[in-house]
Scaffold this active site. Sequence first.
Site, short mmCIF file in Angstrom:
data_model
loop_
_atom_site.label_atom_id
_atom_site.label_comp_id
_atom_site.label_asym_id
_atom_site.label_seq_id
_atom_site.Cartn_x
_atom_site.Cartn_y
_atom_site.Cartn_z
N ASP A 12 0.85 -1.20 0.00
CA ASP A 12 0.00 0.00 0.00
C ASP A 12 0.88 1.24 0.00
O ASP A 12 0.87 2.01 0.94
CB ASP A 12 -0.94 -0.02 1.23
CG ASP A 12 -0.20 -0.04 2.56
OD1 ASP A 12 0.99 -0.44 2.60
OD2 ASP A 12 -0.80 0.36 3.58
N ASP A 17 7.00 1.21 1.93
CA ASP A 17 6.69 0.25 0.85
C ASP A 17 7.60 0.54 -0.34
O ASP A 17 8.13 -0.39 -0.97
CB ASP A 17 5.24 0.38 0.40
CG ASP A 17 4.22 0.16 1.51
OD1 ASP A 17 4.08 1.06 2.35
OD2 ASP A 17 3.60 -0.91 1.54
N HIS A 243 9.77 0.14 8.31
CA HIS A 243 9.22 -1.17 8.61
C HIS A 243 9.31 -2.15 7.44
O HIS A 243 9.83 -3.25 7.57
CB HIS A 243 7.74 -1.00 8.98
CG HIS A 243 7.48 0.06 10.00
ND1 HIS A 243 7.69 -0.13 11.34
CD2 HIS A 243 7.04 1.35 9.88
CE1 HIS A 243 7.36 0.96 12.01
NE2 HIS A 243 6.98 1.87 11.14
N ASP A 244 8.73 -1.74 6.31
CA ASP A 244 8.47 -2.71 5.24
C ASP A 244 9.71 -3.36 4.63
O ASP A 244 9.66 -4.55 4.27
CB ASP A 244 7.61 -2.06 4.14
CG ASP A 244 6.21 -1.73 4.63
OD1 ASP A 244 5.78 -2.32 5.65
OD2 ASP A 244 5.54 -0.90 3.99
#
Length: 325
Positions: A12, A17, A243-244
Site C-alpha cells: 500500500d 513500501d 518497517h516494510d
Amino acid sequence: MSAIHRIIIDCDPGHDDMAAILLAAFHPSIEIEAITAVCGNAPLVHTADNALRIVDAFGLDVPVYAGAEAPLLHRYAFPAEFHGPSGLDSAGQGLPPARSQLQTQHAVDAIIERVEAAPGEITLVVIGPMTNIALALALRPSLAQKIKQVVFMGGSATEGNVTPAAEFNIWADAEAARMVFRSGVKLVMFGLNATHQTLMRREDVARIRQAHKGSNPVADIMDFYCGTYYRFAGADKPGAPVHDPCAIAWLIDPTIFDLVERPAEVLVGADGGYGQTLIDMRPQDPSHDARIRNVAVAIKADPNRFADLVTQALVWAAGRISANS
Ligand code: BDR
Ligand code: CA
C-alpha cells in the site's frame, strides 16, 4: 550468491513500501514477479497509482495489479498523518505521474494464477493490510500449501502504533489477518518489536542525498517520512523506523534477524484489543508442546547491517531515477 527468491509484493505504498520495492529491485537475489496494491495507507486509487509511479520512475519491468478497495469488515478513515493524503507525499519533488497502466486482471486473481502456475515457488511479501491475501485464500484454500511462504510486515510482539495494542497493517483489516494466520500458510512476521530496531538514520538520508546532488526525489521522499516521525516521536530520535524493507532484507540476508517460531493469533474483539497479534512468547519445550507454532516471529535485528543494505539500495535507486527521467 544467495538463492533467488521469486516474489509478489502486496503493498500500500507508502514510503517504506517504496523502500521495500526498491530494495527488492536492487538486489540480484530477488525477482519481483508482480506488485499487487491494496488500500491501507491511502485509498486504493492512490496506492495503486503510487505503485505504478514507482515502477515507471525507477524503470522496473514489473506488472502492477489493483486489489481490494476496502477491508473485509473494518471501516476507518484512511490515515494521512504518516504518508500524506497521497500515501507517498514528499518534502520536495515527488515521483512523476505514471506513464504505464494497471493490469486489467484483479490483484487477487493474479495472485491465485501466479501461485498455481508455480506451486511452492512464490513468496508473498505482504507489507500492507492482508485483505488481498485473505481473499485469495478464501477463493482457493489450497493456495496455503502452494504459496512458498508469506513474509509480512505487521503486528507486534510488544507495543502497537495505531492503538496501544495493534499495529496498523493488522488493525486495518484484522479479520483478513486472522484468516491468514489460521490458513496453515507458512508465515514469517516482521512486527513493530523488530522494525523499531531498524532505523533509517539521519546520516543514511544524508548519504542518499550526497550521492546524487541536484534533484533527488528518493531523498526528498525519505525526508518527508522521517520528518513526520520526528514530529510525532520527538526530534531527538536518531532515525525513523523503516518497517516494510525488513521483509525483503530477511530474504536477502536472513542473518540480519533472529526469529523464533511461536503460536500466534489475531484478536478481532473490542475492548481496545482489535488488531492485536497475540504471540505466545512463553518458554516452550518443543518435545512436549502440542501447540502449533504457526508464525516465525522476528525478535532481533542488526540495525547497522540493515541500515547499510537499505541505504545502498536507495543510493542505487536515486541514481536510477535520474538516469530514467
Ligand atoms: C506499517 O503501516 C504503514 O504505515 C507502513 O507502510 C507499514 O507497512 C507500519 O505499521
Ligand atoms: Ca506498508
